[in-house]
Scaffold this active site. Structure first.
Site, PDB file in Angstrom:
ATOM      1  N   HIS A   1      -7.568   3.877   5.357  1.00 30.10           N
ATOM      2  CA  HIS A   1      -6.831   3.334   3.926  1.00 30.10           C
ATOM      3  C   HIS A   1      -6.485   4.580   3.014  1.00 30.10           C
ATOM      4  O   HIS A   1      -5.387   4.443   2.568  1.00 30.10           O
ATOM      5  CB  HIS A   1      -7.671   2.057   3.429  1.00 30.10           C
TER       6      HIS A   1
ATOM      7  N   SER B   1       0.742  -1.261  -0.137  1.00 30.46           N
ATOM      8  CA  SER B   1       0.076   0.033  -0.016  1.00 30.46           C
ATOM      9  C   SER B   1       0.821   1.474  -0.054  1.00 30.46           C
ATOM     10  O   SER B   1       1.936   1.270   1.006  1.00 30.46           O
ATOM     11  CB  SER B   1      -0.911   0.039   1.156  1.00 30.46           C
TER      12      SER B   1
ATOM     13  N   HIS C   1      -3.294 -10.295   0.888  1.00 27.74           N
ATOM     14  CA  HIS C   1      -3.026 -10.479   2.333  1.00 27.74           C
ATOM     15  C   HIS C   1      -3.653 -11.608   2.823  1.00 27.74           C
ATOM     16  O   HIS C   1      -4.482 -12.269   2.517  1.00 27.74           O
ATOM     17  CB  HIS C   1      -3.455  -9.289   3.129  1.00 27.74           C
TER      18      HIS C   1
ATOM     19  N   HIS D   1      -4.890  -1.824  -4.615  1.00 31.10           N
ATOM     20  CA  HIS D   1      -3.874  -2.960  -4.730  1.00 31.10           C
ATOM     21  C   HIS D   1      -4.203  -3.359  -6.212  1.00 31.10           C
ATOM     22  O   HIS D   1      -5.182  -4.130  -6.391  1.00 31.10           O
ATOM     23  CB  HIS D   1      -4.393  -3.934  -3.663  1.00 31.10           C
TER      24      HIS D   1
ATOM     25  N   TYR E   1      -5.458 -11.743   5.537  1.00 33.54           N
ATOM     26  CA  TYR E   1      -7.011 -11.607   5.973  1.00 33.54           C
ATOM     27  C   TYR E   1      -7.898 -11.640   4.873  1.00 33.54           C
ATOM     28  O   TYR E   1      -9.315 -11.698   5.004  1.00 33.54           O
ATOM     29  CB  TYR E   1      -6.932 -10.008   6.595  1.00 33.54           C
ATOM     30  N   GLU E   2      -7.650 -11.694   3.735  1.00 35.39           N
ATOM     31  CA  GLU E   2      -8.310 -12.056   2.739  1.00 35.39           C
ATOM     32  C   GLU E   2      -9.127 -13.474   2.672  1.00 35.39           C
ATOM     33  O   GLU E   2      -9.905 -13.471   2.126  1.00 35.39           O
ATOM     34  CB  GLU E   2      -7.699 -11.910   1.126  1.00 35.39           C
TER      35      GLU E   2
ATOM     36  N   MET F   1       0.269  -5.974   8.266  1.00 34.91           N
ATOM     37  CA  MET F   1      -0.300  -7.087   8.060  1.00 34.91           C
ATOM     38  C   MET F   1       0.146  -7.877   6.882  1.00 34.91           C
ATOM     39  O   MET F   1      -0.691  -8.795   6.082  1.00 34.91           O
ATOM     40  CB  MET F   1      -1.820  -6.686   7.649  1.00 34.91           C
ATOM     41  N   SER F   2       1.416  -7.608   6.720  1.00 35.89           N
ATOM     42  CA  SER F   2       1.856  -8.332   5.410  1.00 35.89           C
ATOM     43  C   SER F   2       3.506  -8.673   5.781  1.00 35.89           C
ATOM     44  O   SER F   2       3.968  -8.706   6.976  1.00 35.89           O
ATOM     45  CB  SER F   2       1.979  -7.309   4.185  1.00 35.89           C
TER      46      SER F   2
ATOM     47  N   ALA G   1       3.082  -0.621   3.847  1.00 35.34           N
ATOM     48  CA  ALA G   1       2.717   0.633   4.643  1.00 35.34           C
ATOM     49  C   ALA G   1       2.520   0.028   6.021  1.00 35.34           C
ATOM     50  O   ALA G   1       2.033  -1.047   6.304  1.00 35.34           O
ATOM     51  CB  ALA G   1       1.671   1.152   4.202  1.00 35.34           C
TER      52      ALA G   1
ATOM     53  N   ASN H   1       1.211   5.782  10.006  1.00 32.95           N
ATOM     54  CA  ASN H   1       0.414   6.285  11.217  1.00 32.95           C
ATOM     55  C   ASN H   1       0.938   5.770  12.446  1.00 32.95           C
ATOM     56  O   ASN H   1       1.625   4.746  12.198  1.00 32.95           O
ATOM     57  CB  ASN H   1      -1.052   5.641  10.885  1.00 32.95           C
TER      58      ASN H   1
HETATM   59  I1  8IG Z   1      -0.810   1.640   6.919  1.00 34.96           I
HETATM   60  O1  8IG Z   1      -1.383   0.658  12.694  1.00 34.96           O
HETATM   61  C1  8IG Z   1      -1.015   0.369   8.681  1.00 34.96           C
HETATM   62  N1  8IG Z   1      -1.150  -0.870   8.272  1.00 34.96           N
HETATM   63  N2  8IG Z   1      -1.774  -3.890  11.763  1.00 34.96           N
HETATM   64  N3  8IG Z   1      -1.675  -1.740  12.212  1.00 34.96           N
HETATM   65  C2  8IG Z   1      -1.475  -2.727  11.303  1.00 34.96           C
HETATM   66  N4  8IG Z   1      -1.521  -2.602   9.868  1.00 34.96           N
HETATM   67  C3  8IG Z   1      -1.359  -1.346   9.315  1.00 34.96           C
HETATM   68  C4  8IG Z   1      -1.175  -0.104  10.351  1.00 34.96           C
HETATM   69  C5  8IG Z   1      -1.527  -0.320  11.810  1.00 34.96           C
HETATM   70  N5  8IG Z   1      -0.961   0.957   9.633  1.00 34.96           N
END
Ligand code: 8IG
Length: 267
Positions: free
Chosen positions: A242, A33, A88, A65, A90-91, A206-207, A118, A230
């Site tokens: 997102h 991302s 990912h 994506h 989570y998909e 998450m990746s 990201a 963030n």
């Molecule tokens: I961009 O704060 C992004 N991806 N798990 N936590 C998780 N994944 C993220 C975050 C976050 N920010």
């Protein structure tokens, strides 16, 4: 077609080489991302195809994506594969589609895999939004592993020290950090963010971790870079969305593209 994920990657690599008209690749980059716009700086595009033209890839699920594979020629004459978007965990397609790009790239010759993402920053005291951090190691809290069976892959140096040194030649001020991988798709609770800090994490996402493991299993060197978009939940301010992630990516794309291009040309 086969159910064996390794045979499927071999089939995908054969189909990929045929589709783009390139016999072998030197390096693969996975653009997470916010990183997709940076891909344009890596080299001259030879061809670009949707991942779904190849066996084994899941259809793209998240806005931003793109789910495409670009073959490029770098200034230094290397053939690079660029994955514009990733699958990912989570998909919900399971772990194999998550690492299929990395396995396919390795079967297509890539000895170096560059993983970008990201991420949330766990150290807002020292990290800024829009900062790129070199991944020095990870903590895999996804509950998944791409390897099945008694294959005891050594993970001492998942993120190849030589490649991290090379990045610091290009960008001496770049910080290093430990990436904590969750399954998602929720962001963390503030308590989970505090836990990650205590565990020694510096970024959360998450990746990347599962792909890095698959790359090491396949014998490739790995470079990982997180774009901090963030602060982790509860550390400061508002939760993120997102769209903001993609906006940080657009704002930093030129800088990230130049960085990756310099690194790839030094390989
Ligand atoms: I961009 O704060 C992004 N991806 N798990 N936590 C998780 N994944 C993220 C975050 C976050 N920010």
């Amino acid at each position: 077609m086969t159910n064996d994920p390794y045979a499927l990657a071999t089939d995908a690599a054969t189909a990929l080489k045929g589709a783009v008209g390139v016999g072998s690749f030197d390096v693969a980059l996975v653009m997470g991302s916010g990183w997709v716009p940076a891909a344009d700086a890596i080299g001259e595009t030879i061809a670009e195809i949707p991942v779904t033209d190849l066996p084994g890839f899941a259809p793209p699920a998240v806005a931003g994506h793109a789910g495409r594979i670009r073959a490029v020629r770098t200034e230094s004459g290397k053939n690079a594969l660029i994955f514009l978007g990733r699958t990912h965990l989570y998909e919900g397609h399971g772990v194999n589609p998550v690492v299929h790009g990395v396995r396919t790239a390795i079967r297509a010759g890539a000895g170096t895999v560059v993983l970008t993402n990201a991420a949330g920053g766990l150290r807002p005291e020292t990290q800024e939004v829009g900062e790129a951090v070199l991944i020095s190691d990870h903590i895999n809290l996804t509950g998944a592993n791409p390897i099945t069976g008694a294959t005891f892959v050594d993970l001492t140096d998942v993120y190849t020290p030589r490649l991290r040194d090379l990045v610091r030649e290009v960008e001496p001020s770049m910080a290093e950090g430990v990436y904590v991988a969750f399954r998602g798709p929720t962001y963390e609770t503030p308590a989970e963010v505090r836990m990650c800090r205590i565990l020694g994490g510096d970024m959360v996402g998450m990746s990347t971790a599962l792909e890095a493991v698959a790359a090491r299993e396949g014998g490739a060197d790995v470079l990982g870079v997180s774009l901090v978009t963030n602060p982790g939940a509860g550390l400061v301010g508002e939760p993120l969305n997102h769209e903001e992630v993609l906006a940080v990516g657009r704002a930093t794309a030129t800088r990230m593209g130049v960085l990756l291009s310099k690194v790839v040309n030094k390989l």
